[in-house]
Design a protein around this motif. Structure first.
Motif, PDB file in Angstrom:
ATOM      1  N   HIS A 176       0.789  -1.242   0.000  1.00 51.86           N
ATOM      2  CA  HIS A 176       0.000   0.000   0.000  1.00 51.86           C
ATOM      3  C   HIS A 176       0.817   1.285   0.000  1.00 51.86           C
ATOM      4  CE1 HIS A 176      -3.009  -2.988   1.192  1.00 51.86           C
ATOM      5  NE2 HIS A 176      -3.904  -2.130   0.724  1.00 51.86           N
ATOM      6  N   ALA A 177       2.092   1.221   0.423  1.00 48.37           N
ATOM      7  CA  ALA A 177       2.882   2.462   0.504  1.00 48.37           C
ATOM      8  C   ALA A 177       3.190   2.979  -0.901  1.00 48.37           C
ATOM      9  CB  ALA A 177       4.175   2.202   1.269  1.00 48.37           C
ATOM     10  N   CYS A 178       3.155   4.286  -1.073  1.00 50.67           N
ATOM     11  CA  CYS A 178       3.533   4.901  -2.344  1.00 50.67           C
ATOM     12  C   CYS A 178       5.014   5.268  -2.283  1.00 50.67           C
ATOM     13  CB  CYS A 178       2.734   6.175  -2.581  1.00 50.67           C
ATOM     14  SG  CYS A 178       0.971   5.885  -2.628  1.00 50.67           S
ATOM     15  N   ALA A 179       5.632   5.425  -3.447  1.00 46.68           N
ATOM     16  CA  ALA A 179       7.026   5.870  -3.483  1.00 46.68           C
ATOM     17  C   ALA A 179       7.125   7.195  -2.745  1.00 46.68           C
ATOM     18  CB  ALA A 179       7.476   6.035  -4.935  1.00 46.68           C
ATOM     19  N   GLY A 180       8.143   7.304  -1.900  1.00 47.12           N
ATOM     20  CA  GLY A 180       8.325   8.550  -1.154  1.00 47.12           C
ATOM     21  C   GLY A 180       7.658   8.570   0.206  1.00 47.12           C
ATOM     22  N   ASP A 181       6.799   7.581   0.493  1.00 42.77           N
ATOM     23  CA  ASP A 181       6.202   7.511   1.835  1.00 42.77           C
ATOM     24  C   ASP A 181       7.271   7.143   2.872  1.00 42.77           C
ATOM     25  OD1 ASP A 181       3.726   8.092   0.829  1.00 42.77           O
ATOM     26  OD2 ASP A 181       2.825   6.123   1.239  1.00 42.77           O
ATOM     27  N   GLY A 182       6.993   7.417   4.111  1.00 38.64           N
ATOM     28  CA  GLY A 182       7.850   6.985   5.202  1.00 38.64           C
ATOM     29  C   GLY A 182       7.374   5.636   5.734  1.00 38.64           C
ATOM     30  N   VAL A 183       8.311   4.772   6.097  1.00 35.51           N
ATOM     31  CA  VAL A 183       7.955   3.480   6.701  1.00 35.51           C
ATOM     32  C   VAL A 183       8.788   3.286   7.959  1.00 35.51           C
ATOM     33  CG1 VAL A 183       7.934   0.969   6.407  1.00 35.51           C
ATOM     34  CG2 VAL A 183       7.340   2.441   4.478  1.00 35.51           C
ATOM     35  N   LEU A 184       8.103   2.999   9.063  1.00 31.38           N
ATOM     36  CA  LEU A 184       8.765   2.700  10.337  1.00 31.38           C
ATOM     37  C   LEU A 184       8.539   1.212  10.574  1.00 31.38           C
ATOM     38  CD1 LEU A 184      10.076   3.571  12.955  1.00 31.38           C
ATOM     39  CD2 LEU A 184       7.908   4.516  13.709  1.00 31.38           C
TER      40      LEU A 184
ATOM     41  N   PHE B  40      10.936  -2.211   1.357  1.00 28.29           N
ATOM     42  CA  PHE B  40      10.324  -0.921   1.005  1.00 28.29           C
ATOM     43  C   PHE B  40      11.242  -0.024   0.175  1.00 28.29           C
ATOM     44  CE2 PHE B  40       9.173  -2.429   5.275  1.00 28.29           C
ATOM     45  CZ  PHE B  40       7.862  -2.826   5.027  1.00 28.29           C
ATOM     46  N   PRO B  41      11.705  -0.531  -0.975  1.00 27.79           N
ATOM     47  CA  PRO B  41      12.569   0.319  -1.804  1.00 27.79           C
ATOM     48  C   PRO B  41      11.754   1.516  -2.288  1.00 27.79           C
ATOM     49  CG  PRO B  41      11.864  -1.613  -3.047  1.00 27.79           C
ATOM     50  CD  PRO B  41      11.390  -1.812  -1.634  1.00 27.79           C
ATOM     51  N   GLY B  42      12.391   2.686  -2.351  1.00 26.39           N
ATOM     52  CA  GLY B  42      11.655   3.874  -2.810  1.00 26.39           C
ATOM     53  C   GLY B  42      10.968   4.617  -1.685  1.00 26.39           C
ATOM     54  N   CYS B  43      10.934   3.997  -0.477  1.00 25.47           N
ATOM     55  CA  CYS B  43      10.352   4.678   0.683  1.00 25.47           C
ATOM     56  C   CYS B  43      11.478   5.178   1.590  1.00 25.47           C
ATOM     57  CB  CYS B  43       9.459   3.729   1.481  1.00 25.47           C
ATOM     58  SG  CYS B  43       7.981   3.234   0.577  1.00 25.47           S
ATOM     59  N   THR B  44      11.152   6.133   2.459  1.00 23.33           N
ATOM     60  CA  THR B  44      12.100   6.568   3.487  1.00 23.33           C
ATOM     61  C   THR B  44      11.893   5.658   4.693  1.00 23.33           C
ATOM     62  OG1 THR B  44      12.010   8.835   2.705  1.00 23.33           O
ATOM     63  CG2 THR B  44      12.781   8.495   4.960  1.00 23.33           C
ATOM     64  N   VAL B  45      12.892   4.822   4.969  1.00 21.35           N
ATOM     65  CA  VAL B  45      12.715   3.771   5.981  1.00 21.35           C
ATOM     66  C   VAL B  45      13.429   4.136   7.280  1.00 21.35           C
ATOM     67  CG1 VAL B  45      13.186   1.332   6.517  1.00 21.35           C
ATOM     68  CG2 VAL B  45      12.449   2.002   4.212  1.00 21.35           C
ATOM     69  N   GLU B  46      12.734   4.017   8.392  1.00 19.41           N
ATOM     70  CA  GLU B  46      13.335   4.092   9.729  1.00 19.41           C
ATOM     71  C   GLU B  46      13.094   2.761  10.414  1.00 19.41           C
ATOM     72  OE1 GLU B  46      15.108   6.273  11.405  1.00 19.41           O
ATOM     73  OE2 GLU B  46      15.052   7.948   9.983  1.00 19.41           O
ATOM     74  N   ARG B  47      14.121   2.272  11.119  1.00 22.16           N
ATOM     75  CA  ARG B  47      14.003   0.972  11.774  1.00 22.16           C
ATOM     76  C   ARG B  47      13.635   1.129  13.238  1.00 22.16           C
ATOM     77  NH1 ARG B  47      18.350  -2.970   9.810  1.00 22.16           N
ATOM     78  NH2 ARG B  47      18.458  -2.537   7.586  1.00 22.16           N
ATOM     79  N   LEU B  48      12.682   0.294  13.678  1.00 20.10           N
ATOM     80  CA  LEU B  48      12.279   0.296  15.091  1.00 20.10           C
ATOM     81  C   LEU B  48      13.190  -0.585  15.941  1.00 20.10           C
ATOM     82  CD1 LEU B  48       8.406  -0.178  15.338  1.00 20.10           C
ATOM     83  CD2 LEU B  48       9.769   1.514  16.552  1.00 20.10           C
TER      84      LEU B  48
END
Ligand code: AMP
Ligand code: MG
Length: 342
Positions: free
Chosen positions: A255-263, A272-280
């Motif tokens: 569901h995430a679009c390119a450029g979305d943030g993912v935690l 999540f390639p193409g997303c801004t990823v932060e690791r928990l």
């Protein structure tokens, strides 16, 4: 004003600022706090100003040892002593009946007061040197994620406080557990560094306040005033996805679009390639997630993301506190990824 940076060799200077009615950024094992003398109404008033905190949201009084409890509380139940014995110094706040000498501005006019003895050695040393209880909420601008390093606190408070004492990164990373001991049965108002299971090992059954896991309904009055406010929120809207980690990760990837943030949990960061990823942190280690959750939420504010997706741990142990912070950051916008009922 210029905010002075202090280090561990400057405890006396930090204590003098508190005694003089100043505002001090203070390290604790949970998050950085914005401290002032808890006996000085004007100084405490300035905490609310610096944070933009609503006046009806009370502060916690921090003390260097349990034997200060009797000065500021009355009608202390045996359960409080049992909890102090087991978990203090540590990330546990007890709501007790207040003594008259506690200023109204600390308790927001309530007849109860939140009391905590922190485990951070610098924090306790400053409070003991100041000789006054320290009223402190978390050191963020109201509504933002709490700071877990001195740098994060300065992002919000540079120029608004007299000084900050740098005690390094916080070991726990989420705020203290708050348990109300003034009712018929103990009630968990906020999950935090001491787990519900740990509390129950001392108290027996503990009621979990509905506001821990659900959004308050329109017009409903919360037990802890802080519960009604939007909290811990980055600028972009957050959607929490629950369920088994593999399923929540797959849902977000779909569901995430390119450029979305993912935690996300570390194990799924590659999805999540193409997303801004932060690791928990690892899906298996909620203590690690607690240490990372606020810093990760804050870092999204330095990016262009316009939507953030967050994986959420199960509600056992420290997972309850991590899930609570994420759900609040999301305004309880929660999606269940998986089969059957949530
Ligand atoms: P903070 O340190 O920023 O998390 O703020 C302190 C938290 O403690 C807020 O959520 C308050 O609502 C809560 N709190 C402080 N004193 C009381 C009290 N007497 N009764 C209930 N909640 C309290
Ligand atoms: Mg706070």
């Amino acid at each position: 004003m210029d905010t002075i940076r202090l280090d561990e060799s400057q405890i006396a200077q930090a204590a003098a600022i508190l005694r003089a009615g100043g505002l001090l950024g203070i390290p604790t094992e949970t998050v950085y706090g914005l401290g002032a003398s808890g006996l000085d109404s004007e100084a405490v008033g300035r905490i609310f100003q610096a944070k933009g905190r609503p006046q009806d949201n009370p502060l916690i009084l921090h003390i260097p040892s349990a034997d200060w409890l009797e000065k500021y509380c009355k009608g202390i139940p045996p359960a409080a002593y049992a909890l102090a014995e087991r978990f203090w110094p540590g990330p546990l706040t007890m709501v007790l009946r207040r003594a008259e000498m506690v200023p109204d501005v600390v308790t927001a006019g309530l007849d109860t007061v939140g009391m905590r003895c922190p485990a951070h050695s610098l924090c306790r040393a400053v409070i003991a040197a100041a000789g006054v209880p320290v009223a402190a909420p978390s050191g963020n601008t109201s509504g933002r994620p709490s700071p877990t390093t001195a740098e994060e606190m300065l992002q919000d408070m540079d120029g608004k406080i007299d000084a900050i004492l740098d005690g390094g990164p916080c070991a726990v990373g989420v705020e203290s557990t708050i348990v109300d001991l003034t009712g018929e049965t103990p009630r968990l108002l906020r999950p935090g560094g001491i787990t519900l299971e740990q509390l129950e090992s001392v108290l027996g059954h503990v009621t979990v306040d509905a506001a821990v896991t659900e959004q308050l309904k329109e017009g409903e009055r919360p037990r802890a005033p802080g519960m009604k406010y939007r909290h811990y929120a980055p600028k972009a809207p957050v959607t929490v996805v629950t369920g088994e980690p593999a399923q929540s990760a797959a849902y977000i990837a779909a569901h995430a679009c390119a450029g979305d943030g993912v935690l996300c949990f570390d194990e799924y960061a590659h999805l999540f390639p193409g997303c801004t990823v932060e690791r928990l942190g690892s899906a298996e280690r909620p203590e690690e997630q607690a240490r990372h959750v606020f810093g990760a939420l804050r870092r999204f504010d330095g990016t262009a993301v316009s939507a953030i997706w967050a994986q959420c741990p199960h509600s056992e142990g420290m997972g309850l506190a991590v899930a609570n912070r994420l759900n609040k950051a999301a305004g309880f916008h929660i999606i269940y990824a998986g089969e059957g009922e949530a």
